[in-house]
Design a protein around this motif. Sequence first.
Motif, PDB file in Angstrom:
ATOM      1  N   THR A  65       0.794  -1.233   0.000  1.00 35.00           N
ATOM      2  CA  THR A  65       0.000   0.000   0.000  1.00 35.00           C
ATOM      3  C   THR A  65       0.823   1.279   0.000  1.00 35.00           C
ATOM      4  N   ASP A  66       2.121   1.198   0.259  1.00 36.05           N
ATOM      5  CA  ASP A  66       2.905   2.418   0.399  1.00 36.05           C
ATOM      6  C   ASP A  66       3.411   2.919  -0.950  1.00 36.05           C
ATOM      7  N   PHE A  67       2.448   3.342  -1.808  1.00 36.10           N
ATOM      8  CA  PHE A  67       2.784   3.770  -3.149  1.00 36.10           C
ATOM      9  C   PHE A  67       2.431   5.232  -3.378  1.00 36.10           C
ATOM     10  N   ASP A  68       3.266   5.917  -4.133  1.00 33.72           N
ATOM     11  CA  ASP A  68       2.952   7.259  -4.603  1.00 33.72           C
ATOM     12  C   ASP A  68       2.382   7.090  -6.012  1.00 33.72           C
ATOM     13  N   GLU A  69       1.054   7.002  -6.113  1.00 34.59           N
ATOM     14  CA  GLU A  69       0.438   6.682  -7.391  1.00 34.59           C
ATOM     15  C   GLU A  69       0.664   7.745  -8.449  1.00 34.59           C
ATOM     16  N   VAL A  70       0.840   8.998  -8.049  1.00 36.97           N
ATOM     17  CA  VAL A  70       1.083  10.059  -9.022  1.00 36.97           C
ATOM     18  C   VAL A  70       2.365   9.770  -9.802  1.00 36.97           C
ATOM     19  N   VAL A  71       3.386   9.354  -9.085  1.00 34.02           N
ATOM     20  CA  VAL A  71       4.657   9.020  -9.726  1.00 34.02           C
ATOM     21  C   VAL A  71       4.548   7.707 -10.495  1.00 34.02           C
ATOM     22  N   LEU A  72       3.941   6.718  -9.885  1.00 31.15           N
ATOM     23  CA  LEU A  72       3.912   5.394 -10.479  1.00 31.15           C
ATOM     24  C   LEU A  72       3.059   5.291 -11.734  1.00 31.15           C
ATOM     25  N   ARG A  73       2.078   6.166 -11.879  1.00 33.35           N
ATOM     26  CA  ARG A  73       1.180   6.057 -13.024  1.00 33.35           C
ATOM     27  C   ARG A  73       1.649   6.869 -14.239  1.00 33.35           C
ATOM     28  N   SER A  74       2.863   7.362 -14.214  1.00 36.64           N
ATOM     29  CA  SER A  74       3.378   8.089 -15.378  1.00 36.64           C
ATOM     30  C   SER A  74       3.629   7.116 -16.530  1.00 36.64           C
ATOM     31  N   ARG A  75       3.638   7.650 -17.730  1.00 34.68           N
ATOM     32  CA  ARG A  75       3.883   6.827 -18.917  1.00 34.68           C
ATOM     33  C   ARG A  75       5.248   6.148 -18.848  1.00 34.68           C
ATOM     34  N   GLU A  76       6.258   6.889 -18.409  1.00 35.38           N
ATOM     35  CA  GLU A  76       7.607   6.344 -18.326  1.00 35.38           C
ATOM     36  C   GLU A  76       7.688   5.183 -17.337  1.00 35.38           C
ATOM     37  N   MET A  77       6.982   5.302 -16.219  1.00 38.52           N
ATOM     38  CA  MET A  77       7.019   4.232 -15.226  1.00 38.52           C
ATOM     39  C   MET A  77       6.282   2.994 -15.722  1.00 38.52           C
ATOM     40  N   GLY A  78       5.267   3.212 -16.541  1.00 44.06           N
ATOM     41  CA  GLY A  78       4.562   2.077 -17.127  1.00 44.06           C
ATOM     42  C   GLY A  78       5.463   1.277 -18.045  1.00 44.06           C
ATOM     43  N   GLU A  79       6.282   1.981 -18.824  1.00 46.16           N
ATOM     44  CA  GLU A  79       7.229   1.305 -19.707  1.00 46.16           C
ATOM     45  C   GLU A  79       8.284   0.564 -18.893  1.00 46.16           C
ATOM     46  N   ALA A  80       8.785   1.197 -17.831  1.00 52.06           N
ATOM     47  CA  ALA A  80       9.785   0.559 -16.973  1.00 52.06           C
ATOM     48  C   ALA A  80       9.201  -0.681 -16.289  1.00 52.06           C
ATOM     49  N   ALA A  81       7.945  -0.579 -15.857  1.00 52.91           N
ATOM     50  CA  ALA A  81       7.289  -1.707 -15.188  1.00 52.91           C
ATOM     51  C   ALA A  81       7.169  -2.901 -16.121  1.00 52.91           C
ATOM     52  N   SER A  82       6.926  -2.634 -17.402  1.00 54.50           N
ATOM     53  CA  SER A  82       6.785  -3.710 -18.370  1.00 54.50           C
ATOM     54  C   SER A  82       8.082  -4.503 -18.507  1.00 54.50           C
ATOM     55  N   ALA A 133      -6.201  -0.924 -29.684  1.00 55.55           N
ATOM     56  CA  ALA A 133      -5.009  -0.154 -29.328  1.00 55.55           C
ATOM     57  C   ALA A 133      -5.257   1.339 -29.519  1.00 55.55           C
ATOM     58  N   ALA A 134      -5.980   1.698 -30.566  1.00 59.25           N
ATOM     59  CA  ALA A 134      -6.268   3.112 -30.829  1.00 59.25           C
ATOM     60  C   ALA A 134      -7.105   3.723 -29.718  1.00 59.25           C
ATOM     61  N   ALA A 135      -8.132   2.996 -29.280  1.00 63.91           N
ATOM     62  CA  ALA A 135      -8.997   3.501 -28.209  1.00 63.91           C
ATOM     63  C   ALA A 135      -8.214   3.621 -26.906  1.00 63.91           C
ATOM     64  N   ARG A 136      -7.343   2.660 -26.639  1.00 54.71           N
ATOM     65  CA  ARG A 136      -6.568   2.700 -25.408  1.00 54.71           C
ATOM     66  C   ARG A 136      -5.555   3.844 -25.409  1.00 54.71           C
ATOM     67  N   ALA A 137      -4.962   4.097 -26.564  1.00 49.67           N
ATOM     68  CA  ALA A 137      -4.015   5.210 -26.665  1.00 49.67           C
ATOM     69  C   ALA A 137      -4.733   6.544 -26.470  1.00 49.67           C
ATOM     70  N   GLN A 138      -5.925   6.648 -26.998  1.00 49.48           N
ATOM     71  CA  GLN A 138      -6.697   7.883 -26.840  1.00 49.48           C
ATOM     72  C   GLN A 138      -7.052   8.108 -25.374  1.00 49.48           C
ATOM     73  N   ARG A 139      -7.436   7.050 -24.681  1.00 50.37           N
ATOM     74  CA  ARG A 139      -7.771   7.164 -23.258  1.00 50.37           C
ATOM     75  C   ARG A 139      -6.550   7.566 -22.437  1.00 50.37           C
ATOM     76  N   ARG A 140      -5.412   6.941 -22.723  1.00 50.74           N
ATOM     77  CA  ARG A 140      -4.210   7.245 -21.968  1.00 50.74           C
ATOM     78  C   ARG A 140      -3.756   8.682 -22.225  1.00 50.74           C
ATOM     79  N   ALA A 141      -3.882   9.145 -23.458  1.00 50.02           N
ATOM     80  CA  ALA A 141      -3.511  10.525 -23.790  1.00 50.02           C
ATOM     81  C   ALA A 141      -4.390  11.504 -23.024  1.00 50.02           C
ATOM     82  N   LEU A 142      -5.684  11.216 -22.939  1.00 46.63           N
ATOM     83  CA  LEU A 142      -6.608  12.081 -22.213  1.00 46.63           C
ATOM     84  C   LEU A 142      -6.283  12.076 -20.726  1.00 46.63           C
TER      85      LEU A 142
END
Length: 209
Positions: A65-82, A133-142
């Motif tokens: 539970t000890d997460f800073d979601e603002v930092v963790l939910r960035s696009r860059e962190m998503g790529e690193a997590a993958s 993929a197109a719909a998901r990219a649009q959602r993430r951009a928003l």
Amino acid sequence: MIIAIDGPAASGKGTIARRLAALYGLPHLDTGLLYRATAAALIGADRDLYDESAAVAAARGLGLTDFDEVVLRSREMGEAASIVAAMPGVRHALLEAQRAFAARPGGAVLDGRDIGTVVCPRADVKIFVTASAAARAQRRALELAQRGERADYAAILADIQKRDARDSERTAAPLRPAEDAVRLDTTPLGVEAAVAEAARIVESARVRA
């Protein structure tokens, strides 16, 4: 009741999981945050993201539970997590913590990419959420734009396609629907409609049980 929600990035699985957890009064775990937090720990320690031994050590040191979601939910962190999520040692290190969370009295809702296939193969309800993929990219951009971050649609689409390939092709717990999962395509659905359909799937499973 254990509800397993799986699916690719930006499919809507997290939103659906949170709403179902609230609806049924169950605790919720976004397992993707565990991998993002592992990646963040490596980056914070200036370690190589491809260093599996360091990644395993970071994963074992996490709380749930000890997460800073603002930092963790960035696009860059998503790529690193993958990257770290593809490591068998990291997945093994986090597996028991996820199963312990699911075993809470009364059940839980977990979302990720291998909940129905690996973490909770005997879950009472399994939903595989997807979208184009197109719909998901649009959602993430928003989503990024609403947080004041730069939102380059073409770059986000490329990232999503790369993550889909990495998640689906990895040898450890690849992204795929469980054989008994119900597929939910959210491409044409708004949030409320998607949540309503997911709740219908849960109720249908409860009736069969």
